[in-house]
Design a protein around this motif. Structure first.
Motif, PDB file in Angstrom:
ATOM      1  N   TYR A  65       0.344  -5.985   1.289  1.00 32.74           N
ATOM      2  CA  TYR A  65       1.555  -5.839   0.477  1.00 32.74           C
ATOM      3  C   TYR A  65       2.569  -6.903   0.855  1.00 32.74           C
ATOM      4  CZ  TYR A  65       6.345  -4.113  -0.175  1.00 32.74           C
ATOM      5  OH  TYR A  65       7.682  -4.026  -0.443  1.00 32.74           O
ATOM      6  N   SER A  71       0.826  -4.111  -4.575  1.00 39.32           N
ATOM      7  CA  SER A  71       2.136  -3.492  -4.759  1.00 39.32           C
ATOM      8  C   SER A  71       2.366  -2.480  -3.641  1.00 39.32           C
ATOM      9  CB  SER A  71       2.209  -2.791  -6.112  1.00 39.32           C
ATOM     10  OG  SER A  71       1.382  -1.628  -6.117  1.00 39.32           O
ATOM     11  N   GLN A  75      -0.706  -0.161  -1.980  1.00 43.50           N
ATOM     12  CA  GLN A  75      -1.095  -0.129  -0.568  1.00 43.50           C
ATOM     13  C   GLN A  75      -1.067   1.295  -0.041  1.00 43.50           C
ATOM     14  OE1 GLN A  75       0.923   0.504   2.375  1.00 43.50           O
ATOM     15  NE2 GLN A  75       2.717   1.069   1.147  1.00 43.50           N
TER      16      GLN A  75
END
Length: 248
Positions: A65, A71, A75
């Motif tokens: 991330y 995003s 995650q």
């Protein structure tokens, strides 16, 4: 502890997660609360392993991330999917993912708490007139809400990864915190729980560093013998001039 490199600090910057806020406990409690019905068959040992696998993130999804590969929500979902798989549980489908993430978002802030040593240390810094703030590897608004939920509204200076488009250990994010404090990098102390991202990252940016290693793990400490280390935040006031228990 090694000698201070450039005199006593005149400002302090803190990491947030696992330094100021006990995020692992908050995440673990949240997982248990939102999944208690579906995982009613879990033993205490099952819960401990499930929580540990999610919070430890052995697959490095959070790092992905930070690198812009995932995003924030993805995650998180990949982390819980890994914990589910490890316990022989089916993966969530799209609707179940959305419901789980919404429940997690709703419940997590209720579990944000500072470590016991945080408020006393901030009180001492206030009494000394030492400015302080936070530099975190998450976005500003999310971490602002986290600090507020944990009762740490007094920390007004906050730098997130969206401030300069960089994450620790990039020097830019540390130096933005220094700029906001109005201090000199060499006289600014950075305090964090990660010896590489926080400790070595701060030193590389020209700051002083204190690694807070709360577990007391001798093996982990031995791997970083050159980093100033303490088992709590109690060492911070001593480093800026206030007597306090010796770090260790």
């Amino acid at each position: 502890m090694s000698e201070l490199r450039s005199g006593r600090p005149t400002g302090v910057l803190f990491d947030i997660d696992e330094t100021l806020v006990d995020l692992r406990t908050a995440m673990g409690n949240t997982l248990r609360e939102i999944s208690a019905r579906d995982l009613a068959h879990f033993t205490e040992e099952d819960w401990a392993a499930y929580q540990r696998l999610y919070t430890a993130d052995p697959q490095g999804y959070y790092d992905r991330y930070l690198a812009g590969e995932l995003s924030f929500t993805r995650q998180r979902l990949l982390r819980v999917a890994h914990a589910q798989q490890a316990h022989g549980l089916p993966a969530f489908d799209g609707d179940a993912e959305e419901a789980w993430n919404a429940a997690y978002d709703d419940v997590l802030p209720w579990h944000f708490k500072p470590f016991d040593d945080v408020v006393p240390v901030l009180d001492q810094l206030d009494a000394l007139g030492i400015p302080y703030g936070a530099v975190s590897n998450n976005v500003h608004d999310y971490q602002r809400a986290k600090l507020d939920a944990a009762g740490l509204e007094r920390i007004q200076i906050l730098v997130g990864i969206d401030a300069v488009g960089a994450a620790k250990p990039d020097p830019a994010i540390f130096l933005e915190g220094v700029r906001l404090l109005g201090t000199d990098p060499a006289r600014t102390l950075y305090v964090g729980d990660n010896p590489v991202v926080d400790g070595r990252g701060a030193l590389a940016a020209g700051l002083q560093a204190l690694w807070v290693e709360r577990s007391g793990c001798a093996e982990l400490r031995a791997a970083h013998p050159d980093l100033p280390v303490s088992g709590s935040l109690a060492a911070v006031p001593a480093m800026v001039g206030q007597s306090s228990p010796a770090p260790g």
